[in-house]
Write a protein that holds these residues in place. Structure first.
Motif, PDB file in Angstrom:
ATOM      1  N   LEU A  12       0.844  -1.193   0.000  1.00 41.25           N
ATOM      2  CA  LEU A  12       0.000   0.000   0.000  1.00 41.25           C
ATOM      3  C   LEU A  12       0.879   1.242   0.000  1.00 41.25           C
ATOM      4  CD1 LEU A  12      -2.535  -0.836   2.874  1.00 41.25           C
ATOM      5  CD2 LEU A  12      -2.794  -1.349   0.480  1.00 41.25           C
ATOM      6  N   THR A  13       0.255   2.382  -0.221  1.00 45.31           N
ATOM      7  CA  THR A  13       0.987   3.648  -0.175  1.00 45.31           C
ATOM      8  C   THR A  13       0.241   4.640   0.703  1.00 45.31           C
ATOM      9  OG1 THR A  13      -0.218   4.506  -2.079  1.00 45.31           O
ATOM     10  CG2 THR A  13       1.875   3.363  -2.530  1.00 45.31           C
ATOM     11  N   LEU A  14       0.971   5.640   1.148  1.00 45.01           N
ATOM     12  CA  LEU A  14       0.383   6.692   1.973  1.00 45.01           C
ATOM     13  C   LEU A  14       1.195   7.963   1.718  1.00 45.01           C
ATOM     14  CD1 LEU A  14      -1.691   7.231   4.241  1.00 45.01           C
ATOM     15  CD2 LEU A  14       0.109   6.660   5.870  1.00 45.01           C
ATOM     16  N   LYS A  34     -11.640  10.144   5.394  1.00 50.06           N
ATOM     17  CA  LYS A  34     -12.031   8.974   4.603  1.00 50.06           C
ATOM     18  C   LYS A  34     -13.520   8.717   4.799  1.00 50.06           C
ATOM     19  CE  LYS A  34     -10.519   5.118   2.365  1.00 50.06           C
ATOM     20  NZ  LYS A  34      -9.865   3.867   2.655  1.00 50.06           N
ATOM     21  N   PHE A  38     -12.036   0.973   4.095  1.00 50.64           N
ATOM     22  CA  PHE A  38     -11.094   0.669   5.175  1.00 50.64           C
ATOM     23  C   PHE A  38     -10.599   1.968   5.817  1.00 50.64           C
ATOM     24  CE2 PHE A  38      -6.766  -0.928   6.448  1.00 50.64           C
ATOM     25  CZ  PHE A  38      -7.234  -1.840   7.389  1.00 50.64           C
ATOM     26  N   GLY A  47      -3.726   7.531  -0.261  1.00 54.97           N
ATOM     27  CA  GLY A  47      -3.002   6.338  -0.707  1.00 54.97           C
ATOM     28  C   GLY A  47      -3.939   5.175  -0.886  1.00 54.97           C
ATOM     29  N   GLU A  63      -2.632   7.504  -6.588  1.00 54.39           N
ATOM     30  CA  GLU A  63      -3.658   7.642  -5.537  1.00 54.39           C
ATOM     31  C   GLU A  63      -3.813   9.102  -5.108  1.00 54.39           C
ATOM     32  OE1 GLU A  63      -5.717   5.434  -4.056  1.00 54.39           O
ATOM     33  OE2 GLU A  63      -4.934   3.494  -4.694  1.00 54.39           O
ATOM     34  N   GLU A  67      -7.353  10.834  -5.298  1.00 53.33           N
ATOM     35  CA  GLU A  67      -8.055  11.156  -4.036  1.00 53.33           C
ATOM     36  C   GLU A  67      -8.017  12.634  -3.655  1.00 53.33           C
ATOM     37  OE1 GLU A  67      -6.528   8.495  -1.033  1.00 53.33           O
ATOM     38  OE2 GLU A  67      -7.556   6.782  -1.916  1.00 53.33           O
ATOM     39  N   TRP A 130      -5.757   6.867  12.731  1.00 49.56           N
ATOM     40  CA  TRP A 130      -5.262   5.561  13.154  1.00 49.56           C
ATOM     41  C   TRP A 130      -4.342   5.795  14.361  1.00 49.56           C
ATOM     42  CZ3 TRP A 130      -6.326   0.645  11.405  1.00 49.56           C
ATOM     43  CH2 TRP A 130      -7.025   0.529  10.209  1.00 49.56           C
ATOM     44  N   PHE A 153      -2.235  -4.738  15.636  1.00 50.42           N
ATOM     45  CA  PHE A 153      -3.597  -4.315  15.996  1.00 50.42           C
ATOM     46  C   PHE A 153      -4.493  -5.495  16.382  1.00 50.42           C
ATOM     47  CE2 PHE A 153      -2.143  -0.877  13.315  1.00 50.42           C
ATOM     48  CZ  PHE A 153      -2.668   0.250  13.932  1.00 50.42           C
TER      49      PHE A 153
HETATM   50  N1  LIG Z   1      -2.051   6.575   8.707  1.00 51.86           N
HETATM   51  C1  LIG Z   1      -2.342   5.283   8.595  1.00 51.86           C
HETATM   52  N2  LIG Z   1      -2.712   4.798   7.418  1.00 51.86           N
HETATM   53  C2  LIG Z   1      -3.010   3.500   7.363  1.00 51.86           C
HETATM   54  C3  LIG Z   1      -2.934   2.648   8.461  1.00 51.86           C
HETATM   55  N3  LIG Z   1      -3.275   1.413   8.044  1.00 51.86           N
HETATM   56  C4  LIG Z   1      -3.550   1.504   6.728  1.00 51.86           C
HETATM   57  O1  LIG Z   1      -3.883   0.576   5.963  1.00 51.86           O
HETATM   58  N4  LIG Z   1      -3.378   2.781   6.309  1.00 51.86           N
HETATM   59  C5  LIG Z   1      -3.568   3.376   4.985  1.00 51.86           C
HETATM   60  C6  LIG Z   1      -2.762   2.772   3.897  1.00 51.86           C
HETATM   61  C7  LIG Z   1      -3.594   3.153   2.685  1.00 51.86           C
HETATM   62  O2  LIG Z   1      -3.274   4.481   2.303  1.00 51.86           O
HETATM   63  C8  LIG Z   1      -5.021   3.116   3.194  1.00 51.86           C
HETATM   64  C9  LIG Z   1      -5.723   1.812   2.916  1.00 51.86           C
HETATM   65  O3  LIG Z   1      -5.874   1.674   1.565  1.00 51.86           O
HETATM   66  P1  LIG Z   1      -7.316   1.538   0.894  1.00 51.86           P
HETATM   67  O4  LIG Z   1      -7.977   0.314   1.446  1.00 51.86           O
HETATM   68  O5  LIG Z   1      -8.028   2.837   1.021  1.00 51.86           O
HETATM   69  O6  LIG Z   1      -6.878   1.301  -0.569  1.00 51.86           O
HETATM   70  P2  LIG Z   1      -7.622   1.665  -1.908  1.00 51.86           P
HETATM   71  O7  LIG Z   1      -7.815   3.162  -2.009  1.00 51.86           O
HETATM   72  O8  LIG Z   1      -6.850   0.992  -2.996  1.00 51.86           O
HETATM   73  O9  LIG Z   1      -8.971   0.978  -1.597  1.00 51.86           O
HETATM   74  P3  LIG Z   1     -10.218   0.730  -2.495  1.00 51.86           P
HETATM   75  O10 LIG Z   1     -10.140   1.729  -3.628  1.00 51.86           O
HETATM   76  O11 LIG Z   1     -10.062  -0.701  -2.892  1.00 51.86           O
HETATM   77  O12 LIG Z   1     -11.351   1.001  -1.528  1.00 51.86           O
HETATM   78  O13 LIG Z   1      -4.922   3.252   4.612  1.00 51.86           O
HETATM   79  C10 LIG Z   1      -2.532   3.190   9.693  1.00 51.86           C
HETATM   80  O14 LIG Z   1      -2.443   2.515  10.720  1.00 51.86           O
HETATM   81  N5  LIG Z   1      -2.232   4.517   9.715  1.00 51.86           N
END
Ligand SMILES: Nc1nc2c([nH]c(=O)n2[C@H]2C[C@H](O)[C@@H](COP(=O)(O)OP(=O)(O)OP(=O)(O)O)O2)c(=O)[nH]1
Length: 226
Positions: A12-14, A34, A38, A47, A63, A67, A130, A153
């Motif tokens: 994943l990315t952030l 969000k 998720f 991300g 992303e 977004e 988070w 977690f």
């Molecule tokens: N700041 C923070 N970000 C987190 C945590 N855990 C975690 O997955 N993330 C971030 C990483 C990703 O940017 C995002 C999860 O990705 P996402 O499920 O939204 O991915 P996506 O946009 O491809 O999803 P989708 O289009 O399939 O709904 O949340 C955390 O503990 N803290």
């Protein structure tokens, strides 16, 4: 520290966009609320999942554009580290590549998934983010990157919240009618304040000599970027 082997991982990315001493002469960070999926109802960077054939760097830029509507030149895009998120009873870990940018192009806009907003560094809404963010985000903001973190977690028990419908006064009289009964009570599942997961352990290394590139299945840094 908990230590267990990962069966597989998702990449994943952030992305954190920072406006240093912007218009208001205060350091600002761009976060997105969000709206669904998720991590819904939490503020976060931008991300998501890296798609097949994409590098993490490319996925992060895509992303951010999807977004928040903005682009960043590759040279302004800096890898701040990797965070590995592990969930109890889930063998799939989330290997999250974190980037920061101080310059961007385009007009910030809201999309179906995220509502972007600028926050002053001293006003970051950690209690609606988070739980691990309050550990590593200050390091990113203070330039103590690159870092490598492992966060563990557990799923929180979802509390039942009773929502009482407003009292409907069926009386035509101007006086309060004490015999008015309350109408149907609706039950909703409350979203815990900082999301449905509780962090129960973590490990963070910061100010690393190299930038982590990949995490091995034993949860250690497998390689660094050149
Ligand atoms: N700041 C923070 N970000 C987190 C945590 N855990 C975690 O997955 N993330 C971030 C990483 C990703 O940017 C995002 C999860 O990705 P996402 O499920 O939204 O991915 P996506 O946009 O491809 O999803 P989708 O289009 O399939 O709904 O949340 C955390 O503990 N803290």
């Amino acid at each position: 520290m908990e230590s267990f082997t990962i069966a597989s991982k998702k990449v994943l990315t952030l992305v954190l966009v920072i406006d240093k001493a912007g218009q208001k002469a205060r350091n600002l960070i761009l976060l997105g609320y969000k709206k669904r999926g998720f991590g819904a109802h939490l503020w976060n960077g931008f991300g998501g999942k890296v798609e097949p054939g994409e590098t993490a760097h490319e996925g992060a830029l895509r992303e951010l554009e999807e977004e928040a509507g903005i682009t960043v030149k590759s040279e302004d895009f800096k890898k701040a580290g990797i965070l590995l998120f592990q969930f109890e009873n889930d063998p799939v870990a989330l290997e999250t590549h974190v980037y920061k940018a101080y310059e961007y192009q385009g007009q910030i806009r809201e999309c179906e998934e995220m509502r972007p907003e600028w926050f002053a560094f001293d006003d970051i809404p950690y209690d609606q983010m988070w739980e691990d963010d309050r550990i590593w985000l200050p390091m990113l903001l203070n330039g103590q990157d690159p870092f490598f973190g492992r966060m563990y977690f557990k799923r929180k028990a979802l509390e039942k919240e009773t929502k009482v419908a407003p009292v409907v006064n069926t009386s035509t009289s101007a006086h309060v009618n004490h015999s008015t009964t309350m109408t149907a009570t609706s039950f909703t599942t409350a979203q815990p304040k900082s999301g449905p997961f509780a962090m129960y352990d973590h490990h963070l290394e910061h100010s690393l000599q190299g930038v982590p590139h990949e995490v091995a299945l034993d949860g250690t840094i497998a390689s660094f970027e050149n």
